[in-house]
Scaffold this motif. Sequence first.
Motif, mmCIF file in Angstrom:
data_model
loop_
_atom_site.group_PDB
_atom_site.id
_atom_site.type_symbol
_atom_site.label_atom_id
_atom_site.label_comp_id
_atom_site.label_asym_id
_atom_site.label_seq_id
_atom_site.Cartn_x
_atom_site.Cartn_y
_atom_site.Cartn_z
ATOM 1 N N LEU A 1 0.901 -1.202 0.200
ATOM 2 C CA LEU A 1 -0.200 -0.133 -0.363
ATOM 3 C C LEU A 1 0.745 1.332 0.010
ATOM 4 N N LEU B 1 2.471 1.626 -3.335
ATOM 5 C CA LEU B 1 1.466 2.296 -4.440
ATOM 6 C C LEU B 1 1.365 3.653 -4.126
ATOM 7 N N LEU B 2 1.353 4.226 -2.834
ATOM 8 C CA LEU B 2 1.086 5.551 -2.771
ATOM 9 C C LEU B 2 2.423 6.277 -3.246
ATOM 10 N N LEU C 1 4.448 5.506 -5.257
ATOM 11 C CA LEU C 1 4.540 5.448 -6.966
ATOM 12 C C LEU C 1 3.676 6.492 -7.359
#
Lengths: 354, 535
Positions: free
Chosen positions: B36, B39-40, B42
């Motif tokens: 998670l 992802l953030l 990225l």
Amino acid sequence: MTQTSWESLSNQAVAAAGVVYFLALLAYLAEWALLRQVPVAATRREAIAVGGRAASDTATEADDETNDETNDASAASEVSSEVSEQRIAMAGRLGLLLTALACAVHLVAMVARGMAAEPHRVPWGNMYEFTLSGTFVVTLLFLATRRRFRTSWMGPLVVGFVLVLLMVAVLWLYQPVAPLMEALDSYWLVIHVVSAVIATGAFTLGGITSVLYLVQDRAERRGIEHTRGYLSRVPDTVTLDRVSYRMHAFAFPVWTFAVLITGPIWAHQAWASYWNWDPKEVWAFITWVVYAAYLHARATAGWKGRNAAILALVGVGTLWFNFIGINYFSTSSMHSYARADEAPALLTVATPGT
Amino acid sequence: MSEAPQRPGVRRPGELTARELARFAWRQLTSMRTALVLLLLLALAAVPGSLIPQTSVDSFNASQWKDRHETLAPLYEKLGLFDVYGSTWFAAVYVLLMVSLVGCIVPRCWHYARGIGAQPPAAPARLTRLPDHESLHLDQGDAAVLERARAVLRRRRYRLRRDVPQGADWVAAERGYLREVGNLVFHLSVIVVLVGFAMGNMLGYKGAVILRQGETFSNNLTQYDDFVPGSLFDASNLDPFSFDIEKFDVQWRPLGPNVRDAGQARGYQAHMVYRTSPGAAEQTYDLRVNHPLDLGSSEVFLVGHGYAPIITVRDANGDKAWTGPVNFLPQDASFFSFGVVKAIDAKPDPIGLQGFLYPYFASIGGDPVNLGGQDANPVISMNVFTGDLGLEDGQPQSVYVLDTAKMTQLMTKDADTGKQKPLRLDLAVGDTAKLPNGLGSVTFDGIKPWVRVQISRSPGKDIALGGVVLALIGLCGSLFVRPRRVWVRARPNPEGGTDVEVAVLDRSGGGDTSSVLASIVESLRPGAAAREEQT
Ligand code: HEM
């Protein structure tokens, strides 16, 4: 009809839709104000807490049931509460009816916009038209899923949001009808934009649900029990979380289809490269990644609920920023959407590097 | 108490061996929480590339930006901010994410493969403890109820538990096994997409060239105006095709007060003749936007067009110092264009021209106006410079920019005010203007259209596309398949009939189980069978 009369029909329809949305908002606000005077019986809140099983379609209809269960109230107050319950129901239905009417007028505005172009085309050639379509889909999806997800209570927020964006579109984004620029003249455009706009509508509804989730969550954390007013009709956090998830779970694959399949296919044909790291693409990707994070958050201990809802709002932020905002921050986007006052995108591309 | 002697193999509390540390790190890296956060990260890392012009996207814009921000530019350069998506730190984020993904998903594949034939778990002791349950009383005997429950669940495509002990009073069922498969397919497809994308970036190339009507292009490196090869691209295996731009056609929007986009280009195409290799037969193709020409592993795209005025410059001796078409760059949708001529051979000094082209010139109230893009009345309007063009010092120079630093601009006397003003030559086709002081003359001979074509090869694009499509299918499975378990328990009631308990468990956390529960309970009631058979 000539192009010009189609165009003015479209403009009038936008104005009319705006007025009807405004009236719908007033009706909803009247409902809201009336709700403040009528406490919700504890039974109803319990019914909702059990997972919305007993919560009926609209809050007002639910209250009819509630009346039966609160027969032990004194006769006098029952009469007066019955009268105001009826008024609340009236206001709520009126709001809904006006929203549906506004949605129909909104559709007329879009169709006329497409007819105004020569040759006729889909009404999404520039930001004004995108915003027109995007807000239309928000209303349409709201009306379509209202029964299934029991989301009538979202009415005032949806109408308010659509109204604000329509005003933004008319005041700042308006552009006269123009034929599509060459690169936009592709059936991939239709598929790409339809799916992007549908996903945008669904993500927006999911975002509105997440806002309500955060508000209810705050109240629940502080142990405040809303017994009257709007919030008492809004479902509890468990239901809100589930509705929000459903909206996002619908929107995410559609968005994936729009920005990671049809977008690149079309970009490949028009710009010779399926992924250009163009600012619009970058932000579509950012939106996608944020929503992937939202879906992960829902499955991760410590991120469920509140943090997931916040991520959903970040997602909506990136989505609408990309829709409207990025054009004002970046000069190098190829997505210039037939803006007559700008050099068409292809000419920008035609400027050799050295 | 004396200090215990440290023996090998005995550790102090809290101490980790290298192996344990590695395992700890691996577990952290492959946790959902890390996924998670990555992802953030990225998403965050992708932001600067959309705000700062990127060299690989628009090098012209990027270099202009660098000129405007002299202090920031070197710092940004160091941080790779002009090439965010090729930078090490961006790569670090997505490589970590991919490692985490593999580490997370592959073990789950094994786990899933082992569990694929698993049976639904036995019914818990008390179904009423589950959040979604319902109790009812039926008149049939318990065996009949259980038989009916099995039939109902089987019809709803639930998998029933087989090894139920003899005489058990329950039925256990499960469905939605494909959800997990969908999730695994989705995540593995992300890797497939990345592989396809990386192939395109490493093995592909992207080049562009401006070709005037009548010109020929044969595919080798020297012919390109700009060429961006992938890091592993081998220039020796360029496809050996060639093509001519025979004719370029544009449909122009007519002029008129009620015409939208009057004078703009709508619909244009380049008629081309091509050969896939030097010996191959000639073929024709009409190249249009959105309709690229496929040539083996390469594709040719039409990405822009413009005009090249044909200009002749004579020097003081009357010799031709320059003659030929010069590509002008469109400045707006009406093809008002800018360009320069560098007559380096002019004697005694080189001559430079710089100015604009009006394809459809008109004089409205004495002001020059361009009515549209059609070359109905082309006029060039040029300023003149003489002196050092700056071409000698070996620095590469843009053909679209005149370096006037060491040149002098020719001036003329304003007829009205008597003051000196820059000399401007306004020439229609066929016109010649004499330069002052016997420096020579400039002739505008005609005009030719040019097209800009992009030629690129993107290997792996089908892999990437297949990967995304697969990912989408997996995603839908993962999001819409509802994994559920259902248990039904039937116990004879001492006073007659059967007490039935039904419980539903949704394992995805997103489902609305109440309606499922209600519908199963409904089908268990007597009469439901008859009703269902009728329909
Ligand atoms: C490019 C990176 C990734 C993307 C785009 C991505 C995207 C997604 C999406 C959209 C879902 C939602 C599907 C669902 O709810 O079932 C999901 C679920 C999931 N992801 Fe990822 N993911 C990525 C990386 C990872 C990594 C690194 C891990 C492991 C640490 C992981 C583990 C999971 C798991 C276990 C689920 C299922 C959650 C559940 O049961 O609902 N993902 N992922």
